[in-house]
Design an enzyme around this catalytic site. Structure first.
Site, short mmCIF file in Angstrom:
data_model
loop_
_atom_site.label_atom_id
_atom_site.label_comp_id
_atom_site.label_asym_id
_atom_site.label_seq_id
_atom_site.Cartn_x
_atom_site.Cartn_y
_atom_site.Cartn_z
N LYS A 162 -14.24 7.48 -13.56
CA LYS A 162 -14.38 6.13 -14.01
C LYS A 162 -15.41 5.13 -13.11
CE LYS A 162 -13.18 3.24 -17.39
NZ LYS A 162 -14.09 3.13 -18.67
N CYS A 194 -4.00 3.54 0.10
CA CYS A 194 -4.31 4.86 0.50
C CYS A 194 -5.64 5.33 0.83
CB CYS A 194 -3.57 5.93 -0.49
SG CYS A 194 -1.83 5.76 -0.24
N PHE A 207 2.26 12.41 -3.07
CA PHE A 207 1.03 12.32 -3.65
C PHE A 207 1.41 11.28 -4.85
CE2 PHE A 207 0.89 16.56 -1.71
CZ PHE A 207 -0.23 16.48 -1.25
N ARG A 232 -3.13 -4.39 -1.43
CA ARG A 232 -3.75 -3.87 -0.07
C ARG A 232 -5.34 -3.34 -0.38
NH1 ARG A 232 1.13 -0.41 2.33
NH2 ARG A 232 1.68 -0.15 0.10
P1 NAD Z 1 4.88 0.33 3.11
O1 NAD Z 1 4.23 -0.39 3.94
O2 NAD Z 1 5.20 -0.03 1.59
O3 NAD Z 1 6.44 1.04 3.64
C1 NAD Z 1 6.73 1.22 4.83
C2 NAD Z 1 8.20 0.79 5.29
O4 NAD Z 1 8.18 1.27 6.49
C3 NAD Z 1 8.03 -0.79 5.41
O5 NAD Z 1 9.40 -1.46 4.60
C4 NAD Z 1 8.36 -0.90 6.99
O6 NAD Z 1 9.22 -2.03 7.10
C5 NAD Z 1 9.14 0.30 7.21
N1 NAD Z 1 9.08 0.71 8.65
C6 NAD Z 1 8.38 0.47 9.68
N2 NAD Z 1 8.79 1.12 10.75
C7 NAD Z 1 9.85 1.57 10.72
C8 NAD Z 1 10.99 1.98 11.38
N3 NAD Z 1 10.74 2.10 12.53
N4 NAD Z 1 12.03 2.31 11.08
C9 NAD Z 1 12.42 2.03 9.74
N5 NAD Z 1 11.38 1.64 8.46
C10 NAD Z 1 10.32 1.37 9.22
O7 NAD Z 1 4.19 1.90 2.97
P2 NAD Z 1 3.91 3.02 1.85
O8 NAD Z 1 3.08 2.45 0.81
O9 NAD Z 1 5.28 3.34 1.33
O10 NAD Z 1 3.50 4.20 2.60
C11 NAD Z 1 4.09 4.76 3.37
C12 NAD Z 1 3.57 6.06 3.89
O11 NAD Z 1 3.15 7.06 2.70
C13 NAD Z 1 1.89 5.97 4.42
O12 NAD Z 1 1.51 6.87 5.35
C14 NAD Z 1 1.10 5.94 3.13
O13 NAD Z 1 -0.31 6.29 3.57
C15 NAD Z 1 1.76 7.11 2.45
N6 NAD Z 1 1.48 7.10 1.04
C16 NAD Z 1 1.59 5.94 0.23
C17 NAD Z 1 1.42 6.15 -1.04
C18 NAD Z 1 1.21 4.77 -1.80
O14 NAD Z 1 0.70 4.74 -2.95
N7 NAD Z 1 1.71 3.41 -1.39
C19 NAD Z 1 1.03 7.24 -1.65
C20 NAD Z 1 1.29 8.50 -1.01
C21 NAD Z 1 1.20 8.35 0.40
#
Ligand code: NAD
Length: 437
Positions: free
Chosen positions: A257, A266, A158, A334
């Site tokens: 807001k 997300c 979260f 994004r």
């Molecule tokens: P991101 O794109 O920043 O990072 C994902 C990483 O996974 C990348 O570095 C990629 O190279 C790596 N990856 C892909 N395939 C792989 C594999 N087979 N083995 C190892 N590494 C691999 O994504 P993020 O923003 O960190 O989001 C990750 C997840 O968390 C998503 O499902 C997203 O919805 C969820 N999420 C994101 C946030 C946010 O604020 N960014 C908050 C809560 C939940």
């Protein structure tokens, strides 16, 4: 494997993006032994050299501290990390597929790889945001290659970019979706030092809690943006109305807001994915469809306001744009409304000079030389026909707007985040437009 009499666990975090790097680093900071794995060799090489690939306040210092303490390391090899692991968090991306459903190929690739390399009991945890039923599929994929005992759990994340570390250490809740007490006890141990309610649920409930939370927050924003539309047509002031609503404890002041709508990595993908998930289960989520539509229209209303101010055409006009990131305190662009708005202005034949405190490098990758970048925020005003505030960096509030106005071609200001005070900006000689007031 770790000593079961302590809370300290050996943990592998797969995916070293915003979620994986923050979670891995913070888990190391509470004492666990963490290996972060990523397929991106450049990212891993940079991390091994002490270079942090993302901007997140406080993260660089925390990574350094935990690497030096010997609790945090980085590798490209899941096969090497796995033999020593008690718990494996999957934190890879789950972007939108073309039809809006969550694209689970990265999650499943990790599950397949775990199955091929596993030789002892682990708890595999989906931390990525994944639809209901994904844990069952992850389990089946591991089972296809590994006959021994293991568990699959769901601990959705979260954190909010920009305050992700604070969110880890002071969460509103930690959701632990498990199928049995053994996995529940291990994950309760992992998060034991972190304050906040630990909610043990079924795996399916945990998966849905994440989507329902994001959809509800997006609904609040779309709701207040619709109220802002009524304000613009009736003379009410959305800031006063939102404050008045938010004082009701049943509603609360957050996510009320008005602005140019929600974006980011997300909300857009998760809200659409939940709508698809509902459809797949035979239910038409009508409210959510409206939430999505309102959000898309909100940006269009803003652009239209800009066009109308220039008698319908912005072709040949020069705009100074403050903000590129989808929100303040991040470099993440994004689904950023700012990028969308810039692209619309360019399509209309306008010229754009933009500034952001952190997101320039990422914006350059998608905008491909089509705009200029200012090195100081105030420089976007030079010769501009209008300035647009599109990301809510608080620093923009404190710019010397009077001096900026003097450098503009025409003193027109569009505030898409209601960051500034209308009366103050008008006193300073601006023709000032904002949202819902
Ligand atoms: P991101 O794109 O920043 O990072 C994902 C990483 O996974 C990348 O570095 C990629 O190279 C790596 N990856 C892909 N395939 C792989 C594999 N087979 N083995 C190892 N590494 C691999 O994504 P993020 O923003 O960190 O989001 C990750 C997840 O968390 C998503 O499902 C997203 O919805 C969820 N999420 C994101 C946030 C946010 O604020 N960014 C908050 C809560 C939940």
């Amino acid at each position: 494997m770790s000593d079961t009499t302590t809370h300290i666990k050996n943990i592998t975090v797969v995916g070293t993006g915003y979620v994986g790097l923050v979670s891995g680093t913070c888990l190391a900071d509470i004492g666990h032994m963490i290996t972060c794995v990523d397929v991106d060799t450049e990212k891993v090489a940079n991390l091994q050299a002490g270079k942090i690939p993302i901007f997140e306040p406080g993260l660089e210092r925390l990574v350094k501290h935990n690497v030096e303490a010997g609790r945090l390391q980085f590798t490209t090899s899941l096969a090497d990390a796995l033999p020593n692991s008690d718990v494996v968090f999957i934190a890879v991306g789950t972007p939108s597929a073309a039809d809006g459903r969550a694209d689970l190929q990265y999650v499943y690739a990790v599950a397949d790889e775990i199955g091929r390399n596993l030789d002892h009991y682990v708890v595999v945890v989906d931390k990525s945001t994944v639809p209901v039923g994904t844990a069952t599929e992850v389990e089946a994929r591991i089972r296809a290659n590994y006959a021994g005992e293991f568990d699959v759990a769901s601990c959705p994340e979260f954190l909010r970019e920009g305050c992700a570390i604070d969110d880890f250490f002071a969460p509103d809740r930690i959701v632990i979706g498990v199928r049995n007490d053994k996995a529940g006890d291990i994950l309760s141990d992992v998060f034991e030092p972190v304050k906040g309610e630990k909610l043990i649920t079924t795996v399916e409930s945990a998966e849905l809690i994440k989507y329902a939370s994001n959809a509800f927050l997006a609904t609040k924003i779309s709701f207040i943006n619709e109220i802002a539309q009524i304000c613009e047509r009736s003379g009410a002031d959305i800031e006063e109305v939102a404050y008045g609503i938010g004082l009701d404890h049943r509603i609360g002041p957050k996510f009320l807001k008005a602005g140019i709508g929600w974006g980011g990595s997300c909300f857009p993908k998760d809200v659409v994915a939940l709508d698809q998930m509902a459809g797949d289960s035979g239910y038409d989520f009508k409210l959510l469809k409206g939430v999505i539509e309102v959000n898309q229209e909100q940006r269009m209303h803003f652009i239209q306001k800009v066009r109308d101010t220039f008698s319908g055409s912005v072709s040949g006009k020069k705009f100074g744009v403050l903000g590129l990131a989808f929100k303040d305190n991040t470099d993440d662009i994004r689904e950023s409304a700012a990028i969308d708005i810039i692209q619309q202005l360019l399509n209309d034949g306008a010229e754009v000079v933009a500034f952001d405190y952190q997101a320039k490098e990422n914006a350059e990758k998608v905008l491909d030389g089509s705009i200029e970048y200012a090195t100081q925020p105030q420089d976007v005003a030079h010769g501009a026909d209008a300035v647009l505030v599109v990301t809510e960096w608080p620093e923009f509030k404190h710019l010397d707007w009077k001096v900026m106005r003097e450098t503009m071609n025409t003193p027109i200001l569009f505030d898409g985040r209601n960051l500034l005070k209308p009366s103050t900006m008008q006193e300073q000689g601006f023709e000032y437009y904002s949202i819902g007031r």
